[in-house]
Scaffold this motif. Sequence first.
Motif, mmCIF file in Angstrom:
data_model
loop_
_atom_site.group_PDB
_atom_site.id
_atom_site.type_symbol
_atom_site.label_atom_id
_atom_site.label_comp_id
_atom_site.label_asym_id
_atom_site.label_seq_id
_atom_site.Cartn_x
_atom_site.Cartn_y
_atom_site.Cartn_z
ATOM 1 N N GLY A 136 0.804 -1.213 0.000
ATOM 2 C CA GLY A 136 0.000 0.000 0.000
ATOM 3 C C GLY A 136 0.835 1.259 0.000
ATOM 4 O O GLY A 136 0.433 2.280 0.534
ATOM 5 N N ALA A 137 2.032 1.186 -0.571
ATOM 6 C CA ALA A 137 2.935 2.338 -0.543
ATOM 7 C C ALA A 137 3.608 2.507 -1.895
ATOM 8 O O ALA A 137 4.197 1.557 -2.397
ATOM 9 C CB ALA A 137 4.004 2.132 0.529
ATOM 10 N N PRO A 138 3.535 3.657 -2.522
ATOM 11 C CA PRO A 138 4.133 3.834 -3.832
ATOM 12 C C PRO A 138 5.660 3.917 -3.794
ATOM 13 O O PRO A 138 6.319 3.481 -4.717
ATOM 14 C CB PRO A 138 3.543 5.168 -4.313
ATOM 15 C CG PRO A 138 3.121 5.881 -3.072
ATOM 16 C CD PRO A 138 2.818 4.840 -2.053
ATOM 17 N N GLY A 139 6.214 4.417 -2.684
ATOM 18 C CA GLY A 139 7.648 4.746 -2.724
ATOM 19 C C GLY A 139 8.549 3.739 -2.062
ATOM 20 O O GLY A 139 9.249 4.049 -1.107
ATOM 21 N N ILE A 140 8.575 2.487 -2.552
ATOM 22 C CA ILE A 140 9.503 1.533 -1.945
ATOM 23 C C ILE A 140 10.808 1.516 -2.713
ATOM 24 O O ILE A 140 10.863 1.908 -3.864
ATOM 25 C CB ILE A 140 8.913 0.117 -1.930
ATOM 26 C CG1 ILE A 140 8.656 -0.345 -3.371
ATOM 27 C CG2 ILE A 140 7.651 0.060 -1.098
ATOM 28 C CD1 ILE A 140 8.598 -1.840 -3.498
ATOM 29 N N ARG A 141 11.846 1.063 -2.050
ATOM 30 C CA ARG A 141 13.125 0.900 -2.731
ATOM 31 C C ARG A 141 13.889 -0.223 -2.052
ATOM 32 O O ARG A 141 13.648 -0.537 -0.875
ATOM 33 C CB ARG A 141 13.954 2.188 -2.665
ATOM 34 C CG ARG A 141 14.317 2.599 -1.260
ATOM 35 C CD ARG A 141 15.265 3.803 -1.217
ATOM 36 N NE ARG A 141 15.454 4.260 0.153
ATOM 37 C CZ ARG A 141 16.327 3.703 1.002
ATOM 38 N NH1 ARG A 141 17.097 2.696 0.619
ATOM 39 N NH2 ARG A 141 16.425 4.151 2.237
ATOM 40 N N LEU A 142 14.797 -0.802 -2.801
ATOM 41 C CA LEU A 142 15.667 -1.819 -2.245
ATOM 42 C C LEU A 142 16.545 -1.172 -1.169
ATOM 43 O O LEU A 142 16.994 -0.040 -1.334
ATOM 44 C CB LEU A 142 16.514 -2.396 -3.365
ATOM 45 C CG LEU A 142 16.797 -3.888 -3.406
ATOM 46 C CD1 LEU A 142 15.569 -4.719 -3.111
ATOM 47 C CD2 LEU A 142 17.360 -4.243 -4.748
ATOM 48 N N ALA A 143 16.773 -1.901 -0.071
ATOM 49 C CA ALA A 143 17.567 -1.341 1.026
ATOM 50 C C ALA A 143 19.047 -1.239 0.651
ATOM 51 O O ALA A 143 19.553 -2.048 -0.121
ATOM 52 C CB ALA A 143 17.416 -2.215 2.268
ATOM 53 N N GLU A 144 19.712 -0.260 1.206
ATOM 54 C CA GLU A 144 21.160 -0.120 1.041
ATOM 55 C C GLU A 144 21.837 -1.240 1.840
ATOM 56 O O GLU A 144 21.257 -1.755 2.807
ATOM 57 C CB GLU A 144 21.630 1.223 1.607
ATOM 58 C CG GLU A 144 20.980 2.446 1.000
ATOM 59 C CD GLU A 144 21.510 2.745 -0.387
ATOM 60 O OE1 GLU A 144 22.667 2.368 -0.659
ATOM 61 O OE2 GLU A 144 20.764 3.313 -1.193
ATOM 62 N N PRO A 145 23.077 -1.605 1.482
ATOM 63 C CA PRO A 145 23.788 -2.669 2.215
ATOM 64 C C PRO A 145 23.799 -2.445 3.724
ATOM 65 O O PRO A 145 23.570 -3.377 4.500
ATOM 66 C CB PRO A 145 25.204 -2.594 1.639
ATOM 67 C CG PRO A 145 25.027 -2.064 0.262
ATOM 68 C CD PRO A 145 23.857 -1.119 0.336
ATOM 69 N N ALA A 146 24.022 -1.204 4.138
ATOM 70 C CA ALA A 146 24.076 -0.921 5.578
ATOM 71 C C ALA A 146 22.712 -1.162 6.219
ATOM 72 O O ALA A 146 22.621 -1.660 7.356
ATOM 73 C CB ALA A 146 24.529 0.519 5.817
#
Length: 578
Positions: free
Chosen positions: A310-320
């Motif tokens: 239910g969220a438009p702004g997802i992104r893959l997490a940074e390594p940290a």
Amino acid sequence: MRWSRYYLFTTREVPRDAEVVSHQLMVRSGMVKKLAAGIYSYLPFGWRSLAKLMEIVRREMAAAGAVELSMPAVQPAELWHESGRWQDYGRELLRLSDRHDRDFVFGPTHEEVITDIVRHDVSSYRQLPISLYQIQVKFRDEIRPRFGLMRGREFLMKDAYSFHTDDASLAVTYEEIRQAYCRIFEACGLDYTMVEADSGAIGGSHSHEFMVVAETGESAVVRCPECDYAANVEKAETRALPAPPAGPESGLRKVPTPGATSVEEVAALLEVATSQVVKTLVYMGPDGPVATLVRGDREVNEVKLAASLGAPGIRLAEPAEVEEATGAPLGFAGPVGLPDGLRVVADESVRPLAGFVVGANEADAHYVGVDLERDVRVDDWADLLLVGGGDACPRCDGKLEEFRGIEVGHIFMLGDKYSKSMGCTYLDDQGESHAMQMGCYGLGIGRTVAAAIEQGHDDGGIVWPLPLAPFEVLLLSLQTRNEEVVAASNQLYDELTRAGVEVLYDDRDERPGVKFNDADLIGVPLRIVVGARSLKEGQIELSLRRTKEKEMVAVDGAVESIRERLEAERARVTGSGG
RNA sequence: CGGGGCGUAGCUCAGCCUGGUAGAGCGCACGGUUCGGGACCGUGAGGCCGGAGGUUCAAGUCCUCUCGCCCCGACCA
């Protein structure tokens, strides 16, 4: 139109920044000129084609009962705060401020404005349904504009909006406009497909895209050859994947896998199939990190994931961020023994697996023999699978085919997303107030013309479908210093003009080679050549740009022959459309 | 947002490494010969080398900053 008096300058060289053929040809044929990244002037020759398309669009929208209006390009921020999109739309929204430091946007779309208009004017169910549309300049501040008019920042779009008392009424109009779109693309002579789509940032429930089939298309689409199922891969579904054989071990065991961070490396090292590995991807969602599970040989569809969260702004997490969330460096995350607070969403492809392999949440180690029930906590199951060619059709026994397309139209059932947040309501026959149901319907004008060129060109240049051609006929006078040729050309030009034929008359004092090559480049469907040689026999040459077939006809009565050829060409387009 | 490339004549580009009077092709203008598939010869116009600052006797060329444009990537564990 006499070319010598017209504003049409062709070039032999291709500008360095033009990558796709439609962009190259539009620049070379003097249709458009770039002013800044993703911002173009439409020069007269290009504008004529856009105007042709706009007339077709107006005709078919009117037939679907929609009424034209025109709304401001610059809109006050307040409306966008009301709808919530000042926050949600992101950096694509071009924001401006005036001399009083009041915030405005340059409209990327007009749901807010149209809803504002309608909520003031319409208050009764008796006034519904209504459909309104405009053809207007929009601005979306794309991360990377490219391909000329195909992905510009400033662009021409037809956008329509409909308002209804209920779903059933919306469904009727949606279907009418869907059919209007089919008529429009058929009238243009385009090879297109309608597909099911994700509704993305615009919002809403139900949505279809119209794709013009082209290799340079930016969208991937799957289509079933057996039934009528077709969908954008962002949305596409498939049947449950056939379960791979269970892994060789059934007891949970940690094994060293030094340096093996990809599924391929892990599978090779442990001598299992990639389908027996489960991939754990950490995304940053609205409420922090989310772990997603998908079968190792498949990929996560981020659009589906965003929709399920239910969220438009997802992104893959940074390594940290991955390390913080799972305790393991990148490449070794897994669903076994994750912190309680970390939400785990699993794709259905994981469900039938047994004795599989996952990351151990510590460096250089994986677990083998994992059992879903015994070892893994899954908070939510969802369809997160990126579907592609070769997958099973969700509707029948067919196998999906994948191809690329240019998205030229997109229609949505919005529901009450805007009417609710912005208070666009009506009173029903009981005097009760309800939010209106809305639909919205976009069609890219410049993009459709670009798509027509992607589909219609050869080595020599553009091959226009007649309905979109800037001119129907190119009258090419070969010897502009030969009195007979000039006289015959002039007379033919006058007769054609009087007969209502859209004719571009190449009366320029150029060498024949130049004229022929320009004729091929600009792609006008019917070419007429008046030359001294054949004129002696009382004849002129007609040829279709599309087939390059030439035929000689008598000068006397040539107008009739020309009109016949045009009629035949017109019938060809409308006869075989779709 | 990260990485890379490019800004020199209207267009496509060379020149920059190694500082010393700004070049080519196409296009444009004029004259001539040509004239049914991008002709040929001759003459000519056209550039504060994206902008600012610096180094130097001297900067298109070296340095710093800046603006613009293009491409790739933005992590599939």
